[in-house]
Design a protein around this motif. Structure first.
Motif, PDB file in Angstrom:
ATOM      1  N   TYR A  21       0.850  -1.196   0.000  1.00 28.65           N
ATOM      2  CA  TYR A  21       0.000   0.000   0.000  1.00 28.65           C
ATOM      3  C   TYR A  21       0.884   1.244   0.000  1.00 28.65           C
ATOM      4  O   TYR A  21       1.789   1.374   0.843  1.00 28.65           O
ATOM      5  CB  TYR A  21      -0.924  -0.006   1.215  1.00 28.65           C
ATOM      6  N   ILE A  22       0.624   2.129  -0.951  1.00 28.60           N
ATOM      7  CA  ILE A  22       1.467   3.318  -1.117  1.00 28.60           C
ATOM      8  C   ILE A  22       0.605   4.575  -1.156  1.00 28.60           C
ATOM      9  O   ILE A  22      -0.587   4.532  -1.526  1.00 28.60           O
ATOM     10  CB  ILE A  22       2.316   3.242  -2.415  1.00 28.60           C
ATOM     11  N   LYS A  23       1.255   5.664  -0.777  1.00 26.08           N
ATOM     12  CA  LYS A  23       0.582   6.967  -0.816  1.00 26.08           C
ATOM     13  C   LYS A  23       1.638   8.051  -0.922  1.00 26.08           C
ATOM     14  O   LYS A  23       2.622   8.031  -0.175  1.00 26.08           O
ATOM     15  CB  LYS A  23      -0.261   7.176   0.446  1.00 26.08           C
ATOM     16  N   GLU A  24       1.438   8.983  -1.828  1.00 23.55           N
ATOM     17  CA  GLU A  24       2.374  10.093  -2.010  1.00 23.55           C
ATOM     18  C   GLU A  24       1.646  11.417  -1.761  1.00 23.55           C
ATOM     19  O   GLU A  24       0.493  11.582  -2.166  1.00 23.55           O
ATOM     20  CB  GLU A  24       2.982  10.075  -3.415  1.00 23.55           C
ATOM     21  N   VAL A  25       2.380  12.326  -1.112  1.00 25.02           N
ATOM     22  CA  VAL A  25       1.828  13.647  -0.791  1.00 25.02           C
ATOM     23  C   VAL A  25       2.755  14.695  -1.399  1.00 25.02           C
ATOM     24  O   VAL A  25       3.975  14.643  -1.184  1.00 25.02           O
ATOM     25  CB  VAL A  25       1.692  13.852   0.731  1.00 25.02           C
ATOM     26  N   ALA A  26       2.170  15.589  -2.150  1.00 26.11           N
ATOM     27  CA  ALA A  26       2.985  16.629  -2.805  1.00 26.11           C
ATOM     28  C   ALA A  26       3.592  17.562  -1.767  1.00 26.11           C
ATOM     29  O   ALA A  26       3.049  17.782  -0.676  1.00 26.11           O
ATOM     30  CB  ALA A  26       2.122  17.426  -3.790  1.00 26.11           C
ATOM     31  N   GLY A  27       4.748  18.100  -2.117  1.00 26.70           N
ATOM     32  CA  GLY A  27       5.431  18.999  -1.209  1.00 26.70           C
ATOM     33  C   GLY A  27       4.769  20.370  -1.166  1.00 26.70           C
ATOM     34  O   GLY A  27       4.002  20.744  -2.050  1.00 26.70           O
ATOM     35  N   THR A  28       5.040  21.085  -0.119  1.00 31.55           N
ATOM     36  CA  THR A  28       4.553  22.439   0.044  1.00 31.55           C
ATOM     37  C   THR A  28       5.742  23.386   0.144  1.00 31.55           C
ATOM     38  O   THR A  28       6.901  22.941   0.130  1.00 31.55           O
ATOM     39  CB  THR A  28       3.698  22.540   1.331  1.00 31.55           C
ATOM     40  N   GLU A  29       5.466  24.657   0.280  1.00 29.30           N
ATOM     41  CA  GLU A  29       6.555  25.626   0.327  1.00 29.30           C
ATOM     42  C   GLU A  29       7.455  25.356   1.539  1.00 29.30           C
ATOM     43  O   GLU A  29       6.993  25.313   2.670  1.00 29.30           O
ATOM     44  CB  GLU A  29       5.974  27.036   0.427  1.00 29.30           C
ATOM     45  N   GLY A  30       8.680  25.112   1.265  1.00 30.55           N
ATOM     46  CA  GLY A  30       9.658  24.831   2.322  1.00 30.55           C
ATOM     47  C   GLY A  30       9.779  23.368   2.690  1.00 30.55           C
ATOM     48  O   GLY A  30      10.678  22.989   3.441  1.00 30.55           O
ATOM     49  N   PHE A  31       8.872  22.548   2.156  1.00 33.38           N
ATOM     50  CA  PHE A  31       8.918  21.105   2.477  1.00 33.38           C
ATOM     51  C   PHE A  31       8.777  20.312   1.177  1.00 33.38           C
ATOM     52  O   PHE A  31       7.924  20.632   0.319  1.00 33.38           O
ATOM     53  CB  PHE A  31       7.795  20.708   3.434  1.00 33.38           C
ATOM     54  N   GLY A  32       9.586  19.298   1.045  1.00 35.82           N
ATOM     55  CA  GLY A  32       9.539  18.464  -0.149  1.00 35.82           C
ATOM     56  C   GLY A  32       8.421  17.439  -0.050  1.00 35.82           C
ATOM     57  O   GLY A  32       7.744  17.306   0.970  1.00 35.82           O
ATOM     58  N   PRO A  33       8.205  16.701  -1.116  1.00 32.46           N
ATOM     59  CA  PRO A  33       7.167  15.667  -1.100  1.00 32.46           C
ATOM     60  C   PRO A  33       7.536  14.555  -0.103  1.00 32.46           C
ATOM     61  O   PRO A  33       8.690  14.334   0.231  1.00 32.46           O
ATOM     62  CB  PRO A  33       7.160  15.162  -2.549  1.00 32.46           C
ATOM     63  N   HIS A  34       6.557  13.862   0.298  1.00 30.43           N
ATOM     64  CA  HIS A  34       6.795  12.710   1.184  1.00 30.43           C
ATOM     65  C   HIS A  34       5.770  11.626   0.826  1.00 30.43           C
ATOM     66  O   HIS A  34       4.785  11.873   0.105  1.00 30.43           O
ATOM     67  CB  HIS A  34       6.693  13.105   2.666  1.00 30.43           C
ATOM     68  N   GLY A  35       6.003  10.475   1.321  1.00 31.10           N
ATOM     69  CA  GLY A  35       5.103   9.374   0.977  1.00 31.10           C
ATOM     70  C   GLY A  35       5.281   8.184   1.916  1.00 31.10           C
ATOM     71  O   GLY A  35       6.153   8.143   2.797  1.00 31.10           O
ATOM     72  N   TYR A  36       4.441   7.144   1.662  1.00 33.38           N
ATOM     73  CA  TYR A  36       4.416   5.957   2.546  1.00 33.38           C
ATOM     74  C   TYR A  36       4.399   4.686   1.691  1.00 33.38           C
ATOM     75  O   TYR A  36       3.842   4.676   0.582  1.00 33.38           O
ATOM     76  CB  TYR A  36       3.180   5.974   3.437  1.00 33.38           C
ATOM     77  N   SER A  37       4.981   3.673   2.234  1.00 31.91           N
ATOM     78  CA  SER A  37       4.966   2.333   1.610  1.00 31.91           C
ATOM     79  C   SER A  37       4.801   1.319   2.743  1.00 31.91           C
ATOM     80  O   SER A  37       5.677   1.199   3.609  1.00 31.91           O
ATOM     81  CB  SER A  37       6.261   2.069   0.837  1.00 31.91           C
ATOM     82  N   ILE A  38       3.671   0.587   2.759  1.00 32.99           N
ATOM     83  CA  ILE A  38       3.360  -0.338   3.869  1.00 32.99           C
ATOM     84  C   ILE A  38       2.915  -1.676   3.283  1.00 32.99           C
ATOM     85  O   ILE A  38       2.058  -1.716   2.385  1.00 32.99           O
ATOM     86  CB  ILE A  38       2.248   0.236   4.765  1.00 32.99           C
ATOM     87  N   ILE A  39       3.494  -2.746   3.784  1.00 34.45           N
ATOM     88  CA  ILE A  39       3.155  -4.080   3.303  1.00 34.45           C
ATOM     89  C   ILE A  39       3.197  -5.072   4.468  1.00 34.45           C
ATOM     90  O   ILE A  39       4.055  -4.969   5.363  1.00 34.45           O
ATOM     91  CB  ILE A  39       4.129  -4.537   2.188  1.00 34.45           C
ATOM     92  N   ALA A  40       2.263  -6.022   4.470  1.00 27.93           N
ATOM     93  CA  ALA A  40       2.217  -7.090   5.473  1.00 27.93           C
ATOM     94  C   ALA A  40       2.339  -8.429   4.753  1.00 27.93           C
ATOM     95  O   ALA A  40       1.607  -8.692   3.784  1.00 27.93           O
ATOM     96  CB  ALA A  40       0.911  -7.028   6.276  1.00 27.93           C
ATOM     97  N   ARG A  41       3.287  -9.250   5.240  1.00 31.35           N
ATOM     98  CA  ARG A  41       3.485 -10.566   4.604  1.00 31.35           C
ATOM     99  C   ARG A  41       4.171 -11.515   5.594  1.00 31.35           C
ATOM    100  O   ARG A  41       5.142 -11.124   6.266  1.00 31.35           O
ATOM    101  CB  ARG A  41       4.336 -10.440   3.341  1.00 31.35           C
ATOM    102  N   ASP A  42       3.634 -12.721   5.665  1.00 27.34           N
ATOM    103  CA  ASP A  42       4.264 -13.806   6.435  1.00 27.34           C
ATOM    104  C   ASP A  42       4.620 -13.387   7.865  1.00 27.34           C
ATOM    105  O   ASP A  42       5.700 -13.681   8.368  1.00 27.34           O
ATOM    106  CB  ASP A  42       5.527 -14.310   5.728  1.00 27.34           C
TER     107      ASP A  42
END
Length: 257
Positions: free
Chosen positions: A208-229
């Motif tokens: 599961y992924i999600k990206e958030v665009a950056g704002t003034e003074g801050f760059g973009p950020h995002g998430y990557s989450i996975i469950a297995r075994d």
């Protein structure tokens, strides 16, 4: 005179006993008649034989008893088989051993969640990897991540790792690896879907992924989450979307799917 002297001496001879004809015959045995052998006692030899036999029997019995005593002293004792009526006591069956828990895939240090080649690639950027935190979260995820993710990580054995730069605190990567049950993994994935995370089928599960665009003074950020075994790998990156990051962790800890 001589005759008179002889007569005088002869006068002292004792008269011979009168002999009967039979006595004369016995006294003078005929030359042709064998001399009578002395009469033997026939009872005495049998008595001697009997005594010798008794002594021999007694000696034999004594020898047998002595040998029996010696054999008992030297021979090993015969094993005593239990009689049919005396069945051997049943040995209580051992308690079944509880199965040992499966070895944990959770590593002890942050260095161990990466392959050597990928670790060298990230370290070459100048970033420094933390030793690892297994206690309360040092940098919890933002509110963009469902609260069930944070609560699941907090209640489970986990290892928190961070890549950071000494001269730029606005760039970095934060990853948490936690041990979860199947039920917990389902709750996490359902919460992520409800929060607008996109699911991608890869690495033997759904990432599961999600990206958030950056704002003034801050760059973009995002998430990557996975469950297995039994493992949950949750990552937040800030202005550093490193290619192949989650895939290297999953393949290193769980192997290729």
């Amino acid at each position: 005179m001589t005759d008179d002297f002889d007569k005088l001496l002869g006068g002292f001879d004792e008269p011979e006993a009168e002999r009967t004809p039979a006595a004369e015959k016995k006294a003078t045995p005929l030359a042709s008649e064998p001399a009578a052998s002395p009469k033997r006692n026939s009872v005495l030899p049998w008595i001697v034989v009997g005594v010798v036999a008794l002594l021999a029997i007694g000696a034999g019995v004594t020898f047998a008893v002595m040998n029996l005593g010696d054999s008992d002293a030297t021979a090993p004792a015969a094993s005593q088989e239990p009689s049919p009526s005396e069945a051997p006591a049943e040995t209580p069956s051992a308690e079944p051993e509880s199965p040992e828990p499966a070895p944990s895939a959770l590593p002890a240090a942050c260095r161990d969640i990466f392959s050597p080649a990928y670790y060298e690639e990230l370290a070459a950027t100048g970033a420094v990897l933390s030793e690892g935190n297994t206690g309360p979260r040092e940098q919890p995820f933002d509110a963009e991540v469902p609260g069930v993710v944070e609560s699941t990580i907090a209640a489970a054995p986990h290892l928190e790792c961070t890549w950071s730069f000494a001269d730029n605190f606005s760039v970095g990567i934060q990853t948490v690896v936690a041990e979860v049950t199947d039920e917990e993994a389902i709750q996490v994935t359902e919460a992520l879907e409800g929060a607008g995370f996109a699911g991608v089928n890869e690495l033997g599960s759904v990432r599961y992924i999600k990206e958030v665009a950056g704002t003034e003074g801050f760059g973009p950020h995002g998430y990557s989450i996975i469950a297995r075994d039994g493992l949950l790998v949750a990552t937040k990156w800030v202005d550093w979307p490193a290619t192949g990051y989650t895939a290297d962790i999953v393949n290193t800890l769980l192997g290729p799917a």
